[in-house]
Design a protein around this motif. Structure first.
Motif, PDB file in Angstrom:
ATOM      1  N   GLN A 112       0.840  -1.210   0.000  1.00 15.04           N
ATOM      2  CA  GLN A 112       0.000   0.000   0.000  1.00 15.04           C
ATOM      3  C   GLN A 112       0.872   1.256   0.000  1.00 15.04           C
ATOM      4  OE1 GLN A 112      -2.292   1.009   3.510  1.00 15.04           O
ATOM      5  NE2 GLN A 112      -4.071   1.529   2.257  1.00 15.04           N
ATOM      6  N   ILE A 117       0.650   5.253  -1.417  1.00  9.64           N
ATOM      7  CA  ILE A 117       0.868   6.433  -0.561  1.00  9.64           C
ATOM      8  C   ILE A 117       1.997   7.283  -1.151  1.00  9.64           C
ATOM      9  CG2 ILE A 117       1.601   7.184   1.756  1.00  9.64           C
ATOM     10  CD1 ILE A 117       0.209   4.596   2.826  1.00  9.64           C
ATOM     11  N   LEU A 147      -6.846   4.960  -1.692  1.00  5.78           N
ATOM     12  CA  LEU A 147      -6.475   5.110  -0.279  1.00  5.78           C
ATOM     13  C   LEU A 147      -7.718   5.202   0.614  1.00  5.78           C
ATOM     14  CD1 LEU A 147      -3.353   7.448  -0.628  1.00  5.78           C
ATOM     15  CD2 LEU A 147      -3.407   5.010  -0.034  1.00  5.78           C
TER      16      LEU A 147
END
Ligand SMILES: NC(=O)c1ccc[n+]([C@@H]2O[C@H](COP(=O)([O-])OP(=O)(O)OC[C@H]3O[C@@H](n4cnc5c(N)ncnc54)[C@H](O)[C@@H]3O)[C@@H](O)[C@H]2O)c1
Length: 356
Positions: A186, A190, A220
């Motif tokens: 992830q 970001i 996100l």
């Protein structure tokens, strides 16, 4: 794209250590965490490198991560350790526990450990490569805050739970698998958002309604997708079981955010350990066999559009060698953040140049 300034690995490491010491970590802890961040950047895993320095420092400064904390063995049997990470910084705790496993594996053949009350441990390869350097096969896993949907679900119930295995070879570089159980970490979304990207590949994440999305912001707000559908979901779930049900940490759904919860400890779990190769196969014979396997792969013809077949970890190793020679470059958004951090912590900024 304009060529970014390059910084020497030694200067970057010193900078990271100083910030972390100013934030409150003991020098030994700061050295290991700083080294892990630079190793991530060297290996091309920018999502887990210096871009996270601010948050790691803030977690120590606010006391939500306990500086100077030493992990504690709460249960021990031959080949098995149950460890309380005592809310210490994840990287130094992970290094201590991996080193305990390697030491015990030298006489026992293997040793595996669970860790509860842990914190974000960065890149799994940082621990497994320690075992590989000791002539062993290393394994490291961690659970993480729920940010990934299970196969067929639309709510995030599992972390991107990373898995790393490192296997030393004879003349070839080691095999180093180091992966999120989501399609990608992830942190890559970001970082993409921090660098101003407006599009990500459509198979990385879903939006809040469970629909695949190419918008980093929608991704996100939504959730990551497991790699390989049901198979990645199963592996992420097994990691959560080993870390939480077996190890006593919170499950992914109970782990607090690394990025924006500065009040509650994360209570992450790790599962890690090492097998001593020599207990299974004489080391020279193992090296001969693994080199033969790798030679078969490396000498096989590439498919159209590819230059070569790679061993897992080979690309990262090449990038790291280049980075050590030529220094590391960062996107302007990351450098601006590091420069602000230098001012906030009254630490001299990184000098330009390379070590060579
Ligand atoms: N601490 C945490 O909570 C956490 C959570 C998720 C991920 N992570 C870390 O994020 C990092 C990045 O994960 P990722 O899944 O985005 O990694 P990735 O997709 O970049 O790589 C995954 C693996 O695939 C291998 N690979 C890639 N291309 C290859 C090829 N052509 N041939 C052979 N092997 C190849 C790489 O060597 C690597 O081992 C990892 O270091 C992981 O430990 C940490």
């Amino acid at each position: 794209m304009p060529e970014h300034t390059r910084y020497s690995v030694a200067a970057l490491r010193t900078f990271a250590e100083r910030i972390l010491v100013e934030a409150g970590l003991e020098p030994g802890e700061a050295a290991l965490l700083g080294e892990s961040l630079i190793e991530a950047d060297l290996r091309g895993i920018g999502s887990h490198g210096l871009t996270r320095l601010r948050t790691y420092a803030q977690r120590v400064q606010t006391g939500v991560v306990q500086a100077g904390s030493v992990p504690r063995i709460v249960r021990e049997a031959p080949g098995a350790l149950a460890v309380d990470g005592c809310n210490g910084a994840g990287v130094p705790v992970g290094v201590t526990v991996m080193d305990w496993c390697v030491e015990r594996a030298r006489t026992q053949g293997s040793c595996f450990a669970t860790v509860c009350n842990g914190n974000h441990f960065g890149i799994g390869a940082f621990f497994t490569m320690r075992a590989a350097r000791a002539g062993m096969i290393g394994l490291a896993m961690s659970n993480a805050p729920a940010s990934m949907v299970p196969a067929g679900g639309k709510r995030p119930l599992l972390g991107t739970n990373p898995l790393s295995v490192a296997i030393p070879a004879g003349t070839s570089p080691p095999l180093v698998l180091d992966m999120a159980t989501s399609t990608v970490a992830q942190g890559k979304i970001i970082l993409a958002a921090k660098e101003g990207a407006t599009e990500i590949p459509g198979h990385w994440a879903v939006d809040e309604n469970g629909q695949p999305t190419t918008d980093p912001q929608a991704a996100l707000r939504g959730a990551m997708l497991p790699f390989g559908g049901a198979k990645g979901y199963a592996i992420a779930l097994i990691i959560d079981v080993l870390c939480s049900a077996l190890g006593g940490s919170a499950p992914s759904t109970g782990i607090h955010s690394f990025w924006d919860d500065f009040e509650r400890p994360q209570n992450v779990g790790f599962f890690m350990g090492a097998w001593s190769i020599a207990h299974f196969m004489p080391l020279p014979e193992f090296h001969k066999r693994i080199d033969a396997l790798f030679t078969t792969l490396k000498s096989s013809p590439p498919a159209p559009g590819f230059d070569e077949v790679c061993i897992p970890g080979e690309g990262e190793q090449r990038r790291a060698e280049q980075g050590r020679r030529e220094g590391l470059a960062y996107a302007p958004a990351v450098m601006a953040d590091l420069s602000a951090l230098a001012q906030e912590y009254q630490v001299a900024f990184i000098e330009e140049g390379c070590d060579a």
